[in-house]
Scaffold this motif. Structure first.
Motif, mmCIF file in Angstrom:
data_model
loop_
_atom_site.group_PDB
_atom_site.id
_atom_site.type_symbol
_atom_site.label_atom_id
_atom_site.label_comp_id
_atom_site.label_asym_id
_atom_site.label_seq_id
_atom_site.Cartn_x
_atom_site.Cartn_y
_atom_site.Cartn_z
ATOM 1 N N ASP A 63 0.877 -1.168 0.000
ATOM 2 C CA ASP A 63 0.000 0.000 0.000
ATOM 3 C C ASP A 63 0.918 1.223 0.000
ATOM 4 N N LEU A 64 1.088 1.834 -1.148
ATOM 5 C CA LEU A 64 2.040 2.933 -1.261
ATOM 6 C C LEU A 64 1.662 4.102 -0.358
ATOM 7 N N GLY A 65 0.375 4.342 -0.209
ATOM 8 C CA GLY A 65 -0.046 5.414 0.679
ATOM 9 C C GLY A 65 0.407 5.179 2.101
ATOM 10 N N LYS A 66 0.192 3.976 2.582
ATOM 11 C CA LYS A 66 0.579 3.649 3.956
ATOM 12 C C LYS A 66 2.090 3.702 4.133
ATOM 13 N N LYS A 67 2.830 3.161 3.173
ATOM 14 C CA LYS A 67 4.288 3.170 3.284
ATOM 15 C C LYS A 67 4.831 4.598 3.235
ATOM 16 N N HIS A 68 4.256 5.455 2.404
ATOM 17 C CA HIS A 68 4.706 6.842 2.370
ATOM 18 C C HIS A 68 4.382 7.555 3.683
ATOM 19 N N TYR A 69 3.259 7.232 4.270
ATOM 20 C CA TYR A 69 2.900 7.857 5.546
ATOM 21 C C TYR A 69 3.924 7.500 6.620
ATOM 22 N N TYR A 70 4.233 6.220 6.737
ATOM 23 C CA TYR A 70 5.175 5.802 7.778
ATOM 24 C C TYR A 70 6.604 6.242 7.455
ATOM 25 N N LEU A 71 6.951 6.297 6.172
ATOM 26 C CA LEU A 71 8.259 6.837 5.802
ATOM 27 C C LEU A 71 8.348 8.300 6.219
ATOM 28 N N ALA A 72 7.295 9.059 5.991
ATOM 29 C CA ALA A 72 7.271 10.462 6.415
ATOM 30 C C ALA A 72 7.410 10.577 7.928
ATOM 31 N N GLN A 73 6.792 9.656 8.653
ATOM 32 C CA GLN A 73 6.911 9.665 10.110
ATOM 33 C C GLN A 73 8.362 9.459 10.545
ATOM 34 N N SER A 74 9.072 8.592 9.857
ATOM 35 C CA SER A 74 10.481 8.366 10.181
ATOM 36 C C SER A 74 11.319 9.602 9.880
ATOM 37 N N TYR A 75 11.062 10.239 8.737
ATOM 38 C CA TYR A 75 11.745 11.499 8.444
ATOM 39 C C TYR A 75 11.463 12.523 9.541
ATOM 40 N N GLN A 76 10.205 12.589 9.936
ATOM 41 C CA GLN A 76 9.808 13.565 10.952
ATOM 42 C C GLN A 76 10.508 13.286 12.276
ATOM 43 N N ALA A 77 10.643 12.018 12.636
ATOM 44 C CA ALA A 77 11.302 11.652 13.892
ATOM 45 C C ALA A 77 12.746 12.123 13.927
ATOM 46 N N LEU A 78 13.372 12.221 12.754
ATOM 47 C CA LEU A 78 14.761 12.665 12.667
ATOM 48 C C LEU A 78 14.875 14.170 12.394
ATOM 49 N N GLY A 79 13.733 14.852 12.306
ATOM 50 C CA GLY A 79 13.768 16.285 12.034
ATOM 51 C C GLY A 79 14.135 16.619 10.604
ATOM 52 N N ARG A 80 13.956 15.675 9.691
ATOM 53 C CA ARG A 80 14.238 15.917 8.276
ATOM 54 C C ARG A 80 12.936 16.404 7.625
ATOM 55 N N TRP A 81 12.617 17.673 7.884
ATOM 56 C CA TRP A 81 11.284 18.190 7.628
ATOM 57 C C TRP A 81 10.951 18.281 6.137
ATOM 58 N N ASP A 82 11.866 18.761 5.321
ATOM 59 C CA ASP A 82 11.574 18.871 3.891
ATOM 60 C C ASP A 82 11.220 17.514 3.305
ATOM 61 N N GLU A 83 11.988 16.499 3.652
ATOM 62 C CA GLU A 83 11.708 15.148 3.165
ATOM 63 C C GLU A 83 10.408 14.607 3.752
ATOM 64 N N ALA A 84 10.155 14.934 5.023
ATOM 65 C CA ALA A 84 8.921 14.471 5.661
ATOM 66 C C ALA A 84 7.699 15.020 4.942
ATOM 67 N N PHE A 85 7.684 16.319 4.675
ATOM 68 C CA PHE A 85 6.482 16.907 4.105
ATOM 69 C C PHE A 85 6.328 16.597 2.623
ATOM 70 N N SER A 86 7.418 16.422 1.902
ATOM 71 C CA SER A 86 7.281 15.990 0.512
ATOM 72 C C SER A 86 6.736 14.562 0.459
ATOM 73 N N THR A 87 7.079 13.745 1.454
ATOM 74 C CA THR A 87 6.562 12.369 1.508
ATOM 75 C C THR A 87 5.120 12.347 1.979
ATOM 76 N N TYR A 88 4.748 13.241 2.903
ATOM 77 C CA TYR A 88 3.342 13.364 3.285
ATOM 78 C C TYR A 88 2.487 13.731 2.077
ATOM 79 N N GLN A 89 3.019 14.554 1.180
ATOM 80 C CA GLN A 89 2.286 14.894 -0.032
ATOM 81 C C GLN A 89 2.000 13.640 -0.854
ATOM 82 N N LYS A 90 2.946 12.722 -0.909
ATOM 83 C CA LYS A 90 2.735 11.478 -1.646
ATOM 84 C C LYS A 90 1.668 10.627 -0.959
#
Length: 351
Positions: A171-198
């Motif tokens: 489920d690409l939506g679910k995987k992108h959501y959790y990937l964004a969460q991992s980016y967010q946990a590391l404070g990698r905000w640009d990557e987090a929000f571009s992944t949330y868009q996906k």
């Protein structure tokens, strides 16, 4: 083959493995265990496994059967030694990744996650993918690594690998959501929000335990893309500014403090995300039509995260409006994180 169980601690098994590998190279007596019929069956299986004409494909079934027999006879440690010895002695076997997967699953089922993680990572790093019974070894390993690894950095790499290599199986939506969460946990905000868009591009995806994940994510993305200039550090200062705008009947001053992100206006019975709660009228026009009044203090239901100010005498079919304020949870921007915003209006007396 059923899942194997394991009762010794990880350290004990490793010591057992080291001692046993050298002790049992000369023959298979170490593995002939159980009742007489079990020993006879194991002997037969070993003969077939070591036959000169045994193909690698036929060995898959034989190795599964031997491992299962050892476990069923009550010798899970010897099952582990058998698989480990075969892996070490047969480096050219194209199914080694599968046997490593069996070992990894064995350790994971017994709670030895660090050892299981090492095996799964070894499969991904050192062996090409392999499909056994229509199941990809790499796919299974990546899913388990995402679940087991304590490292967010590693988890990001595994998510990226899984999304890139197996887009039709997840489920690409679910995987992108959790990937964004991992980016967010590391404070990698640009990557987090571009992944949330996906993630938002998959409106049918359901996130377990988060029924409003899409709406909440959309709010965060909107906030990230906005100027974020309507917030105040102090709730007292924000309320004072709004009171002053109401008192001088200045629509421009009042609307300057309205959240530009997700401002709502609704009854107490509605949900914030209800389509009908999105404001579709000119607050300023109502402000100019009558002398609006407001309470001296915030409502008693206010707390450290949310606050309400009762106002009345609006020239509207509902006389009383509660202005709703909340803290902003947005660590992506330390300048406004934990600031206050005027987020909406509740019509009517509080329930």
């Amino acid at each position: 083959m059923k899942h194997f169980r394991y009762s010794l601690g990880t350290g004990a098994v490793l010591l057992l493995l080291i001692a046993s590998l050298s002790a049992c190279r000369s023959g298979n007596e170490y593995f002939l265990v159980g009742e007489p019929e079990q020993r006879a069956e194991l002997s037969r299986l070993f003969e077939m496994l070591e036959a000169p004409d045994a193909s690698y494909e036929s060995r898959v079934v034989l190795i599964e059967q031997i491992a299962g027999q050892l476990y069923n006879a009550g010798y899970p440690q010897r099952m582990q030694v058998f698989l480990s010895r075969y892996i070490e002695d047969s480096p050219d076997d194209p199914y080694i990744a599968y046997y490593l997967l069996l070992l990894a699953q064995h350790y994971a089922s017994e709670g030895a996650q660090p050892v299981a993680t090492q095996y799964y990572a070894r499969i991904i790093a050192a062996y090409p993918d392999l499909v056994v019974r229509e199941r990809s070894v790499h796919y299974q390993s990546l899913r388990e690594l995402i679940r087991l690894t304590p490292s967010e950095e590693d988890r990001i790499a595994y998510y990226q690998d899984l999304i890139t290599r197996f887009p039709d199986r997840v489920d690409l939506g679910k995987k992108h959501y959790y990937l964004a969460q991992s980016y967010q946990a590391l404070g990698r905000w640009d990557e987090a929000f571009s992944t949330y868009q996906k993630f938002l591009a998959h409106p049918d995806t359901q996130i377990p335990g988060k029924p409003d994940a899409h709406r909440e994510t959309q709010t965060l993305v909107n906030l990230y893309n906005s100027r974020r200039n309507w917030t105040m550090e102090s709730i007292d200062d924000l309320v004072a500014a709004i009171k002053n705008a109401i008192w001088v009947q200045s629509p421009n001053q009042l609307l300057r403090y309205r959240s530009a992100d997700s401002f709502f206006a609704m009854s107490w019975e509605q949900e914030e995300w209800d389509f009908n709660s999105q404001i579709s009228f000119d607050i300023g026009a109502f402000l100019l039509r009558s002398r609006v009044r407001f309470a001296d203090e915030l409502d008693v239901s206010s707390n450290a995260r949310e606050a309400y100010l009762r106002t009345w005498n609006w020239s509207y079919r509902i006389n009383t409006w509660y202005l709703y304020f909340r803290r902003i949870d947005f660590p992506a921007d330390p300048e406004i994180h934990n600031n206050w915003e005027w987020a909406g209006i509740y019509f009517g007396e509080a329930l």
